[in-house]
Design a protein around this motif. Sequence first.
Motif, PDB file in Angstrom:
ATOM      1  N   THR A  60      33.288  46.980  44.232  1.00  0.00           N
ATOM      2  CA  THR A  60      33.494  45.839  43.350  1.00  0.00           C
ATOM      3  C   THR A  60      32.951  46.146  41.997  1.00  0.00           C
ATOM      4  N   PHE A  61      33.279  45.237  41.050  1.00  0.00           N
ATOM      5  CA  PHE A  61      32.767  45.390  39.699  1.00  0.00           C
ATOM      6  C   PHE A  61      31.271  45.256  39.676  1.00  0.00           C
ATOM      7  N   GLY A  62      30.627  46.013  38.781  1.00  0.00           N
ATOM      8  CA  GLY A  62      29.204  45.798  38.542  1.00  0.00           C
ATOM      9  C   GLY A  62      28.998  44.545  37.740  1.00  0.00           C
ATOM     10  N   GLU A  63      27.701  44.205  37.519  1.00  0.00           N
ATOM     11  CA  GLU A  63      27.367  42.998  36.782  1.00  0.00           C
ATOM     12  C   GLU A  63      27.464  43.291  35.306  1.00  0.00           C
ATOM     13  N   TYR A  64      28.184  42.406  34.570  1.00  0.00           N
ATOM     14  CA  TYR A  64      28.307  42.509  33.135  1.00  0.00           C
ATOM     15  C   TYR A  64      27.517  41.399  32.501  1.00  0.00           C
ATOM     16  N   SER A  65      26.931  41.694  31.385  1.00  0.00           N
ATOM     17  CA  SER A  65      26.153  40.679  30.690  1.00  0.00           C
ATOM     18  C   SER A  65      26.799  40.363  29.386  1.00  0.00           C
ATOM     19  N   ASP A  66      26.751  39.102  29.027  1.00  0.00           N
ATOM     20  CA  ASP A  66      27.327  38.641  27.779  1.00  0.00           C
ATOM     21  C   ASP A  66      26.494  39.135  26.625  1.00  0.00           C
TER      22      ASP A  66
ATOM     23  N   LEU B  13      39.421  35.304  35.123  1.00  0.00           N
ATOM     24  CA  LEU B  13      39.110  34.524  36.304  1.00  0.00           C
ATOM     25  C   LEU B  13      40.115  34.767  37.404  1.00  0.00           C
ATOM     26  N   ILE B  14      41.453  34.791  37.021  1.00  0.00           N
ATOM     27  CA  ILE B  14      42.506  35.043  38.016  1.00  0.00           C
ATOM     28  C   ILE B  14      42.334  36.427  38.591  1.00  0.00           C
ATOM     29  N   LEU B  15      42.031  37.407  37.720  1.00  0.00           N
ATOM     30  CA  LEU B  15      41.853  38.778  38.177  1.00  0.00           C
ATOM     31  C   LEU B  15      40.708  38.875  39.198  1.00  0.00           C
ATOM     32  N   LEU B  16      39.647  38.187  38.956  1.00  0.00           N
ATOM     33  CA  LEU B  16      38.498  38.216  39.890  1.00  0.00           C
ATOM     34  C   LEU B  16      38.886  37.608  41.219  1.00  0.00           C
ATOM     35  N   ILE B  17      39.679  36.511  41.213  1.00  0.00           N
ATOM     36  CA  ILE B  17      40.093  35.879  42.467  1.00  0.00           C
ATOM     37  C   ILE B  17      40.972  36.824  43.259  1.00  0.00           C
ATOM     38  N   VAL B  18      41.951  37.476  42.589  1.00  0.00           N
ATOM     39  CA  VAL B  18      42.854  38.403  43.281  1.00  0.00           C
ATOM     40  C   VAL B  18      42.068  39.558  43.858  1.00  0.00           C
TER      41      VAL B  18
END
Length: 1180
Positions: free
Chosen positions: A1097-1103, A1058-1063
Amino acid sequence: MQLEIMPRKKRLPAGRAPLLLLLCQLVRALDVPLDPKLLEDLVQPPTITQQSPKDYIIDPRENIVIQCEAKGKPPPSFSWTRNGTHFDIEKDPLVTMKPGSGTLTINIMSEGKAETYEGVYQCTARNERGAAISNNIVVRPSRSPLWTKEKLEPITLRNGQSLILPCRPPLGLPPPIIFWMDNSFQRLPQSERVSQGLNGDLYFSNVLPEDTREDYICYARFNHTQTIQQKQPISVKVISAKSNRERPPTFLTPEGNASHKEELRGNVLSLECIAEGLPTPIIYWIKEDGTLPINRTFYKNFKKTLQIIQVSEADSGNYQCIAKNPLGAIYHTISVTVKAAPYWIMAPQNLVLSPGEDGRLICRANGNPKPRISWLSNGVPIEIAPDDPSRNIDGDTIIFSNVQERSSAVYQCNASNEYGYLLANAFVNVLAEPPRILTSANTLYQVITDRPALLDCAFFGSPLPTVEWFKGAKGSALREDIYVLHENGTLEIPVAQKDSTGTYTCVARNKLGMAKNEVHLEIKDATRIIKQPEYAVVQRGGTVSFECKVKHDHTLIPTITWLKDNGELPNDGRFTVDKDHLVVADVWDDDGGTYTCVANTTLDNVSASAVLSVVAPTPTPAPTYDVPNPPFDLELTDQLDKSVQLSWTPGNDNNSPITKFIIEYEDAMHEAGLWHHQTEVSGMQTTAQLKLSPYVNYSFRVMAVNSLGRSLPSEASEQYLTKAAEPDTNPTAVEGLGSEPDNLVITWKPLNGFESNGPGLQYKVSWRQKDGDDEWTSVVVANVSKYIVSGTPTFVPYLIKVQALNDVGFAPEPAVVMGHSGEDLPMVAPGNVRVNVVNSTLAEVHWDPVPLKSIRGHLQGYRIYYWKAQSSSKRNRRHLEKKILTFQGSKTHGMLPGLEPFSHYTLNVRVVNGKGEGPASPDRVFNTPEGVPSAPSSLKIVNPTLDSLTLEWDPPSRPNGILTEYTLKYQPINSTHELGPLVDLKIPANKTRWTLKNLNFSTRYKFYFYAQTAAGSGSQITEEAVTNVDEAMASRQVDIATQGWFIGLMCAVALLILILLIVCFIRRNKGGKYPVKEKEDAHADPEIQPMKEDDGTFGEYSDAEDHKPLKKGSRTPSDRTVKKEDSDDSLVDYGEGVNGQFNEDGSFIGQYSGKKEKEPAEGNESSEAPSPVNAMNSFV
């Protein structure tokens, strides 16, 4: 018997009182029997119609005209006597007689003198039936002589004395009119003191100094000659006296205390008393032993003259005049005697008699003294006239008995005394004439309903005819209990109604014949004001509208007149009159009053009034809008057999104009209470011509429509029953179908009551064979909807018609339809049945059609029965349910779909008609070839171990042939859902269990399993299973998964991500790069694109949990390939097992690894995600 000629009435009266008066006038008009409209061949004695007066004073300056006119048949000739002897007109060139007349003209203007022709003249009018004579006409020229010359001395007298100025005019013919004037031709003023007497003298009761003058002139005016003669002026001088002695009254005229006056009955009685005295006396009048007649008494000349007009014997007596002043009174008595020239009590009347009848002439007169009655016959004293045996004289009466045609004559009655005479002509006309009707033929009378109607039948005949009236062509004589039959032939209908309209015939009969005449009577609706002007209050300066809607008979044209206060409307442009409205704009105070609408037609009139009040302006409320009020006052006119005119009065439109009217009708006879739509008309119309059907009891109602909706219905109109007629239409939907092989059932849709047009509705049903020569067979049936004809051949075409009829007659000739008698089952089966097997599930069948005659009905089609009878694999017979396919019409082939492969089938074909099926064709047998089998019925994996799995299955439920083998394909699925190499294994067809050995431990496998026949492979069934792991590994995995530190680690990892995505989001907004991006740029793999190209940006990842495992037993496509999921990425996909690690800042330490697509040889790739245990193993 006295016969009378009845003249024709001019117009119809409006009430009974004028009617009685008119009838009385008609009877009196019968005195003159020779009517110009009477037939020309009717003989009649002469009748004097015009003559000069008895005392005929002529103007000597003009020609003398002595009138004598008469009528008769044949036209009379004229002769004259003068002074009792024959006057020979032809010998005097100055005398001429008017052609066709007895009037004389004496030309004295060219030569001759009037005095020469003075004398007593009498005219005689004569024809073959008698002679009539005129009065004795005394002809005298008028005279206006001059005054005799005389010398008049001036008159001098003292103030207060009385004075008489004599006039004494010359005697003239007729006597002159006297008046006093001065030299300036100004009338001298008269008063109670100064007045002119009846003899023309000027009387002064007492004189005054102002009476002094020298030009008192008496004038005499002779009206006949239009001349005025004057007397020499008289000079009067009044000397003033120092003292005037007053004196009591004395009479200047008449003299003495008494006098006598004689006057003739009918004249004006004039009595005069003039008195002198000082002061001036006042005159009073009384009648001794009586009172003065109120309505006939008048006072003239300042009450000095008493006049009584139309004096009679009752006015005889003593009249006393009294003259009074303050000093006394005097009296004078005038004895009045009233004499009388002869006057009629009963003048003789003309007689029209038939041969053999009796009659009488009566001549009665009175006078003072009593007049003497004498008779003349044809102008000759009756004593010396030719003798007539039918005549007998009895004083004032001549009695006739058993008269004959020779008794015709003109009789004169003379009544005379010393004061004058009366002469009357009356003829006796003996005629033998058949009845004649004088009223014009086909006279049209128009009368308002509820008022009296008078139909003329003026007639003549001798003897007097009797008159009867009839109504219509075959009516009986009209009775007097309903009608009034007057003696003059007039028929009176006291209260005329609509049903009084029609043709009336009057028949006049006597013993010599009969005559008749037709007249026509139309009863018109009364004119009514159905929307009256209403009381209005309008503000000053506003506009007011008075409505006056008139309803009238449609054949009468009314004129509408508006009045204000019973006078004409002001001639002002503010007043405008429309068809139904009076509009007053810019109202003034003077416009207030009563406004009256008067509607006039040629037959009646009606009026209505309303008051207008003008007030000061006040705010006006906003108008209200609503649907219209219902129409009212519905009326039916022009009532014909198939049409009627409906009229109505619109209700208030409530400030929204009416756009249309909807008219509905009710048939009270057939559908009481049910209203039907009739028509619609424009909102501007208030009448509609409606088409009607016979024998319907109509009622109508009207609804008004505006923009806000429809009004309530009006009250229903009066009912109108149309006459019955033959039906206009015949029944519809006529069919002929047999219910049995030997009958024909004819059916139809009956007419409803509205269409029946009359009572006694029935149907004439007719039929005959189409192809035969038979005549039509017909039967009349009641109001039903079918008829059954029995004993018919089977399925034969028939011609059918059904005609409606009622008590009035038949409908038009109906249309002919074709039907068939009853059907029977077909007799023959289709032949030459052939089967062509197309494939394992489809066969084509052909057959030959059956002959049409053998069908014995309407061909519905052909029906194939088929069933599976034997299995080729087991070779044992088994009865199955039969299947049916029907092919419509006359088709001779058809396809049998949905057959089972590798089966033994039997079929037959039958023809079908409306009755049912015919016999079956011989059975035909055919076999279907093998087909691919269905999927195995089940597949189960049992007894899993570390390296083996056992498969159990059931054979296909539909092998569709002989199974040759089973095919089993399987492949492993790793933790990243990638499929491993595909293994293909053949298994004998007689096996139902198989064990796979040497498998990987703890590995998921996917299996594809299907059966095969000689035709090919069948559908596959799939399943998945996992080999077991050892117990220690399983325990460890379970312990790790349940440890708290592991759960904490997972939470920390999630927080770091989550922190990585915010940065990354912040750096991206600033345009900077982050290590992952740099590493990605350094190790770019063209086949792997985990990052989006457009923004870095990152692509979409699925769980991994988003990928649900395939359910057991799920089927793969028939080509046994499995498509890879569109998005099967996870965080694990980017690392190689435990090689993927996280740095402290949350970035990946290890390198991303690309996903390699595995392409299985056959079958589908499983979409099932790894189990939780496997997922954990990928992190350790």
